[in-house]
Design an enzyme around this catalytic site. Structure first.
Site, PDB file in Angstrom:
ATOM      1  N   THR A  96      15.739  56.109 -65.086  1.00 12.34           N
ATOM      2  CA  THR A  96      15.112  57.127 -64.233  1.00 12.34           C
ATOM      3  C   THR A  96      15.847  57.112 -62.896  1.00 12.34           C
ATOM      4  OG1 THR A  96      12.958  56.775 -65.257  1.00 12.34           O
ATOM      5  CG2 THR A  96      12.977  57.887 -63.121  1.00 12.34           C
ATOM      6  N   LYS A 171      11.196  64.436 -65.781  1.00 10.85           N
ATOM      7  CA  LYS A 171      10.547  63.132 -65.576  1.00 10.85           C
ATOM      8  C   LYS A 171       9.859  63.073 -64.200  1.00 10.85           C
ATOM      9  CE  LYS A 171       9.990  58.568 -65.794  1.00 10.85           C
ATOM     10  NZ  LYS A 171       9.147  57.863 -66.705  1.00 10.85           N
ATOM     11  N   LYS A 246       8.579  54.661 -56.715  1.00 11.38           N
ATOM     12  CA  LYS A 246       9.991  55.014 -56.952  1.00 11.38           C
ATOM     13  C   LYS A 246      10.102  56.470 -57.430  1.00 11.38           C
ATOM     14  CE  LYS A 246      13.746  54.394 -60.184  1.00 11.38           C
ATOM     15  NZ  LYS A 246      14.275  53.802 -61.413  1.00 11.38           N
TER      16      LYS A 246
HETATM   17  P1  NAD Z   1      14.755  46.090 -65.469  1.00 10.95           P
HETATM   18  O1  NAD Z   1      15.015  45.713 -64.058  1.00 10.95           O
HETATM   19  O2  NAD Z   1      13.890  45.228 -66.305  1.00 10.95           O
HETATM   20  O3  NAD Z   1      16.161  46.265 -66.256  1.00 10.95           O
HETATM   21  C1  NAD Z   1      17.337  46.748 -65.670  1.00 10.95           C
HETATM   22  C2  NAD Z   1      18.472  45.870 -66.177  1.00 10.95           C
HETATM   23  O4  NAD Z   1      19.712  46.414 -65.703  1.00 10.95           O
HETATM   24  C3  NAD Z   1      18.381  44.428 -65.664  1.00 10.95           C
HETATM   25  O5  NAD Z   1      18.355  43.534 -66.764  1.00 10.95           O
HETATM   26  C4  NAD Z   1      19.649  44.275 -64.815  1.00 10.95           C
HETATM   27  O6  NAD Z   1      20.222  42.977 -64.883  1.00 10.95           O
HETATM   28  C5  NAD Z   1      20.561  45.311 -65.445  1.00 10.95           C
HETATM   29  N1  NAD Z   1      21.645  45.731 -64.571  1.00 10.95           N
HETATM   30  C6  NAD Z   1      21.589  46.120 -63.273  1.00 10.95           C
HETATM   31  N2  NAD Z   1      22.829  46.435 -62.830  1.00 10.95           N
HETATM   32  C7  NAD Z   1      23.672  46.238 -63.874  1.00 10.95           C
HETATM   33  C8  NAD Z   1      25.065  46.383 -64.036  1.00 10.95           C
HETATM   34  N3  NAD Z   1      25.865  46.782 -63.037  1.00 10.95           N
HETATM   35  N4  NAD Z   1      25.604  46.084 -65.238  1.00 10.95           N
HETATM   36  C9  NAD Z   1      24.824  45.672 -66.266  1.00 10.95           C
HETATM   37  N5  NAD Z   1      23.490  45.508 -66.170  1.00 10.95           N
HETATM   38  C10 NAD Z   1      22.926  45.789 -64.981  1.00 10.95           C
HETATM   39  O7  NAD Z   1      14.171  47.584 -65.415  1.00 10.95           O
HETATM   40  P2  NAD Z   1      13.392  48.378 -66.578  1.00 10.95           P
HETATM   41  O8  NAD Z   1      11.926  48.213 -66.404  1.00 10.95           O
HETATM   42  O9  NAD Z   1      14.037  48.062 -67.888  1.00 10.95           O
HETATM   43  O10 NAD Z   1      13.711  49.882 -66.147  1.00 10.95           O
HETATM   44  C11 NAD Z   1      14.976  50.481 -66.399  1.00 10.95           C
HETATM   45  C12 NAD Z   1      14.881  51.961 -66.065  1.00 10.95           C
HETATM   46  O11 NAD Z   1      13.859  52.555 -66.872  1.00 10.95           O
HETATM   47  C13 NAD Z   1      14.499  52.248 -64.601  1.00 10.95           C
HETATM   48  O12 NAD Z   1      15.252  53.335 -64.155  1.00 10.95           O
HETATM   49  C14 NAD Z   1      13.003  52.557 -64.681  1.00 10.95           C
HETATM   50  O13 NAD Z   1      12.579  53.417 -63.634  1.00 10.95           O
HETATM   51  C15 NAD Z   1      12.933  53.240 -66.029  1.00 10.95           C
HETATM   52  N6  NAD Z   1      11.602  53.181 -66.662  1.00 10.95           N
HETATM   53  C16 NAD Z   1      10.908  52.005 -66.704  1.00 10.95           C
HETATM   54  C17 NAD Z   1       9.640  51.971 -67.299  1.00 10.95           C
HETATM   55  C18 NAD Z   1       8.856  50.681 -67.358  1.00 10.95           C
HETATM   56  O14 NAD Z   1       7.654  50.735 -67.687  1.00 10.95           O
HETATM   57  N7  NAD Z   1       9.462  49.520 -67.101  1.00 10.95           N
HETATM   58  C19 NAD Z   1       9.096  53.138 -67.850  1.00 10.95           C
HETATM   59  C20 NAD Z   1       9.833  54.328 -67.839  1.00 10.95           C
HETATM   60  C21 NAD Z   1      11.092  54.329 -67.228  1.00 10.95           C
END
Ligand code: NAD
Length: 296
Positions: A96, A171, A246
């Site tokens: 997102t 979204k 966010k």
């Molecule tokens: P998270 O922080 O658990 O996962 C993100 C991952 O990206 C981490 O493991 C981090 O180490 C990795 N990362 C960051 N920079 C990186 C790079 N340069 N190279 C490789 N890996 C890298 O976050 P999440 O909860 O999995 O959310 C991910 C996305 O999904 C976000 O944009 C969030 O807004 C969206 N989202 C989350 C949810 C939820 O309920 N968690 C729901 C809908 C949407």
């Protein structure tokens, strides 16, 4: 067997990549955190040492990263996805992020001769684990048609929203409605309390009247009326207040850049910022009712 490069194996990306492996895709994954890579290996995928290595043989690349700056960083530059993915690879970003970053990265991909879609999700970690996510997809029809079978291994509803960036637009518009409506429903319950109207009575009446909405009938912010609401488990998320903040901030950025008037969206963003700054960033977003009541 199709090969997928998966970048970002966190709370959402981890189970999404595992579902691709379960569906028979060869998944090469990369994350900054080694433990996330290990979980992918346990789920049947292969850990890559760099972004370039993860995407080198990929027919499809999927990314699930925190924010726009991470997506720009991972996709562009000499070590990035666009420079290292094979010709003909399809790129899918499911993070997102802001609409401008989504469109900028899609344009960089297009200039390099690669098809790309933005495909953010709704459904949370539960939906990612169960493979029942909703994907909102922005990009050309050809890219959507190619993305659909891959997304179907991770989700249930795959909707083509329009051209590049419109998945992100869908979204943040949806979540702006959600943030505003949760504040509205919470205000009504607090007012009802002060007026001596029982919460269950307000629920019974409003849920069959014109005040009916998802924040009331599926996610009621006070304990009692809806058994599955986080209100019944002391506002454990669910969907954390910081995630709502966010998305509301992304909606405000987009509204400013597009010249749209969103005064209630701005108010909701300000309220959630106060709520998070008061130490409740990890509480479910429906906990805003406690803040409005004056007891959080
Ligand atoms: P998270 O922080 O658990 O996962 C993100 C991952 O990206 C981490 O493991 C981090 O180490 C990795 N990362 C960051 N920079 C990186 C790079 N340069 N190279 C490789 N890996 C890298 O976050 P999440 O909860 O999995 O959310 C991910 C996305 O999904 C976000 O944009 C969030 O807004 C969206 N989202 C989350 C949810 C939820 O309920 N968690 C729901 C809908 C949407």
């Amino acid at each position: 067997m199709m090969t997928v490069g998966f970048i970002g194996l966190g709370n959402m990306g981890g189970p999404m990549a595992a579902n691709l492996a379960k569906a028979g895709y060869r998944v090469f994954g990369y994350d900054l955190h080694w433990d996330a890579q290990e979980r992918l290996t346990e789920a049947g995928g292969v850990a890559a040492a760099t972004v370039a290595e993860a995407v080198r043989d990929a027919e499809v690349v999927v990314s699930m990263l925190p924010a726009g700056k991470h997506v720009r960083g991972v996709y562009t530059g000499a070590d990035g996805v666009i420079a290292n993915a094979p010709k003909g690879a399809l790129l899918i970003d499911s993070s997102t992020i802001d609409v401008d970053s989504a469109r900028a990265v899609a344009e960089a991909a297009r200039a390099a001769g690669l098809l790309m879609v933005d495909a953010p999700v709704s459904g949370g970690v539960g939906g990612a684990t169960a493979g029942t996510l909703t994907f909102m997809v922005g990009g050309e029809q050809e890219a959507f048609d190619r993305a659909k079978p891959v997304l179907s291994a991770m989700g249930k509803n795959i909707i083509h929203a329009g051209g590049a960036g419109t998945g992100q637009a869908a979204k943040i518009c949806n979540n702006m409605i959600l943030g505003i409506s949760m504040v509205a429903v919470s205000e009504a319950f607090v007012l009802a309390e002060r007026l001596g109207l029982d919460a269950q009575k307000l629920f019974d009446i409003a849920s069959t009247s014109s005040g009916q909405c998802w924040s009331l009938t599926s996610y009621c912010p006070v304990p009692g009326p809806v058994a599955t609401s986080p209100a019944n488990r002391d506002y454990q998320p669910g969907f954390a207040a910081q995630m709502m903040l966010k998305d509301l901030k992304l909606a405000q950025e987009a509204a400013q850049s597009a010249g749209a008037a969103t005064p209630l969206g701005a108010q909701a963003a300000a309220l959630y910022a106060l709520f998070c700054n008061a130490g409740h960033a990890d509480m479910d977003f429906s906990g805003i009712v406690k803040y409005l009541r004056g007891d959080a």
